[in-house]
Design a protein around this motif. Structure first.
Motif, PDB file in Angstrom:
ATOM      1  N   LYS A 104     -10.216  -2.958  -0.797  1.00  0.00           N
ATOM      2  CA  LYS A 104      -9.824  -1.656  -1.327  1.00  0.00           C
ATOM      3  C   LYS A 104     -11.072  -0.923  -1.764  1.00  0.00           C
ATOM      4  O   LYS A 104     -11.958  -1.514  -2.404  1.00  0.00           O
ATOM      5  CB  LYS A 104      -8.866  -1.812  -2.514  1.00  0.00           C
ATOM      6  N   ILE A 115     -12.018   7.546   4.006  1.00  0.00           N
ATOM      7  CA  ILE A 115     -11.938   6.461   3.033  1.00  0.00           C
ATOM      8  C   ILE A 115     -12.106   7.063   1.641  1.00  0.00           C
ATOM      9  O   ILE A 115     -13.126   7.693   1.351  1.00  0.00           O
ATOM     10  CB  ILE A 115     -13.037   5.401   3.268  1.00  0.00           C
ATOM     11  N   HIS A 116     -11.108   6.887   0.775  1.00  0.00           N
ATOM     12  CA  HIS A 116     -11.131   7.481  -0.558  1.00  0.00           C
ATOM     13  C   HIS A 116     -11.072   6.415  -1.651  1.00  0.00           C
ATOM     14  O   HIS A 116     -10.324   5.438  -1.538  1.00  0.00           O
ATOM     15  CB  HIS A 116      -9.961   8.445  -0.724  1.00  0.00           C
ATOM     16  N   SER A 137       0.801  -1.222   0.000  1.00  0.00           N
ATOM     17  CA  SER A 137       0.000   0.000   0.000  1.00  0.00           C
ATOM     18  C   SER A 137       0.836   1.276   0.000  1.00  0.00           C
ATOM     19  O   SER A 137       0.345   2.330  -0.384  1.00  0.00           O
ATOM     20  CB  SER A 137      -0.924   0.012   1.233  1.00  0.00           C
ATOM     21  N   THR A 141      -1.656   5.757   7.877  1.00  0.00           N
ATOM     22  CA  THR A 141      -2.275   4.503   8.303  1.00  0.00           C
ATOM     23  C   THR A 141      -3.090   4.769   9.550  1.00  0.00           C
ATOM     24  O   THR A 141      -2.618   5.414  10.488  1.00  0.00           O
ATOM     25  CB  THR A 141      -1.215   3.429   8.597  1.00  0.00           C
ATOM     26  N   GLN A 148      -7.837   4.667  -3.396  1.00  0.00           N
ATOM     27  CA  GLN A 148      -6.711   5.032  -2.531  1.00  0.00           C
ATOM     28  C   GLN A 148      -6.642   4.174  -1.281  1.00  0.00           C
ATOM     29  O   GLN A 148      -5.578   3.650  -0.955  1.00  0.00           O
ATOM     30  CB  GLN A 148      -6.815   6.502  -2.107  1.00  0.00           C
ATOM     31  N   THR A 149      -7.766   4.035  -0.602  1.00  0.00           N
ATOM     32  CA  THR A 149      -7.752   3.422   0.721  1.00  0.00           C
ATOM     33  C   THR A 149      -7.862   1.906   0.643  1.00  0.00           C
ATOM     34  O   THR A 149      -8.820   1.362   0.089  1.00  0.00           O
ATOM     35  CB  THR A 149      -8.895   3.969   1.592  1.00  0.00           C
ATOM     36  N   PRO A 171       1.660   3.371   2.367  1.00  0.00           N
ATOM     37  CA  PRO A 171       0.782   4.403   2.931  1.00  0.00           C
ATOM     38  C   PRO A 171       1.524   5.631   3.447  1.00  0.00           C
ATOM     39  O   PRO A 171       2.627   5.537   3.973  1.00  0.00           O
ATOM     40  CB  PRO A 171       0.108   3.664   4.092  1.00  0.00           C
ATOM     41  N   GLY A 198      -7.150  11.892   3.452  1.00  0.00           N
ATOM     42  CA  GLY A 198      -7.681  10.576   3.747  1.00  0.00           C
ATOM     43  C   GLY A 198      -6.600   9.570   4.089  1.00  0.00           C
ATOM     44  O   GLY A 198      -5.403   9.847   4.021  1.00  0.00           O
ATOM     45  N   ALA A 199      -7.045   8.371   4.447  1.00  0.00           N
ATOM     46  CA  ALA A 199      -6.122   7.306   4.840  1.00  0.00           C
ATOM     47  C   ALA A 199      -5.774   6.452   3.629  1.00  0.00           C
ATOM     48  O   ALA A 199      -6.604   6.203   2.760  1.00  0.00           O
ATOM     49  CB  ALA A 199      -6.745   6.435   5.917  1.00  0.00           C
ATOM     50  N   ASN A 200      -4.540   6.006   3.595  1.00  0.00           N
ATOM     51  CA  ASN A 200      -4.110   5.057   2.564  1.00  0.00           C
ATOM     52  C   ASN A 200      -4.324   3.621   3.013  1.00  0.00           C
ATOM     53  O   ASN A 200      -4.560   2.738   2.195  1.00  0.00           O
ATOM     54  CB  ASN A 200      -2.643   5.263   2.225  1.00  0.00           C
TER      55      ASN A 200
END
Length: 229
Positions: A225, A175-176, A73, A78, A179-180, A75, A152-154
């Motif tokens: 995902k 949450i994207h 990921s 996280t 991406q997430t 990120p 947003g978060a990865n």
């Protein structure tokens, strides 16, 4: 050493503090070998859980599955829901770049303090922040006021299959689409189906991977995902 944990409710009172006492009771020589080495810290936690009192961690088997997913990921942010004593925090924060922000939410202050000590022993305290308090409210506050949350978060790790927590993350715009990635533990738990149904509603691509829990019981982790939000 036994790969599996002893019964979870053995010496149940202050069993989490017992872990920290166990770590602090290591010889100076061994403590020096453990300090700054996340994998060695996890080994000590597993050792305590296999000989003294099993704790409700993700364990090494499911942990390796999620760790591989974290590494894929790459990120920048996280988010972890449920720090507990920091086992998963150490496991997964060790797999991200040191520029990654690893933010973990925990309701129990005693558990959070133990986790902080173990994260520091592992040498990961420069990239890990543990936020204590009501998790839903803490997530909402973080999303609204912390610059780290703007994009947003990865990656999200949920220590339980908790649909309500995922919806809180979604409603907080953490949450994207495309991406997430997220991982949810304990797919065999009674309350897991609500989350698994929510994930399969078309907003996520997902797979559930069977794996043993720390006691040797059949369990699994859901890897997903966000693809449509």
């Amino acid at each position: 050493m036994n790969f599996f944990y002893v019964e979870q409710d053995k010496n149940s009172e202050n069993k989490e503090q017992g872990l920290l006492d166990y770590v602090n009771g290591l010889s100076a020589e061994r403590l020096a070998r453990v300090r700054g080495n996340p994998r060695k810290v996890l080994e000590v936690i597993d050792e305590y859980c296999a000989t003294q009192n099993g704790l409700n961690t993700i364990g090494r088997f499911k942990g390796e599955i999620v760790a591989d997913y974290v590494k894929q990921s790459l990120p920048k942010l996280t988010i972890e829901i449920g720090t507990y004593i920091g086992y998963s925090t150490i496991f997964f924060a060790n797999e991200v770049f040191d520029i990654c922000n690893y933010v973990s939410f925990e309701e129990n202050e005693q558990h959070a303090n133990i986790a902080r000590e173990l994260v520091k022993l592992a040498g990961l305290d420069d990239r890990v922040e543990i936020i204590v308090g009501d998790v839903e409210k803490s997530i909402e506050t973080f999303a609204q006021s912390d610059p780290r949350a703007e994009k947003g978060a990865n990656f999200v790790f949920m220590s339980n299959c908790d649909q309500q927590m995922l919806q809180t993350l979604e409603n907080s715009n953490l949450i994207h689409k495309d991406q997430t990635k997220l991982a949810a533990d304990k797919t065999s738990a009674e309350n897991s189906q609500n989350l698994l149904d929510h994930i399969s509603n078309g907003s996520y691509s997902s797979t559930t991977i069977p794996a043993l829990d720390p006691w040797g019981n059949e369990d699994g982790v859901c890897l997903a995902k966000c693809v449509n939000k």
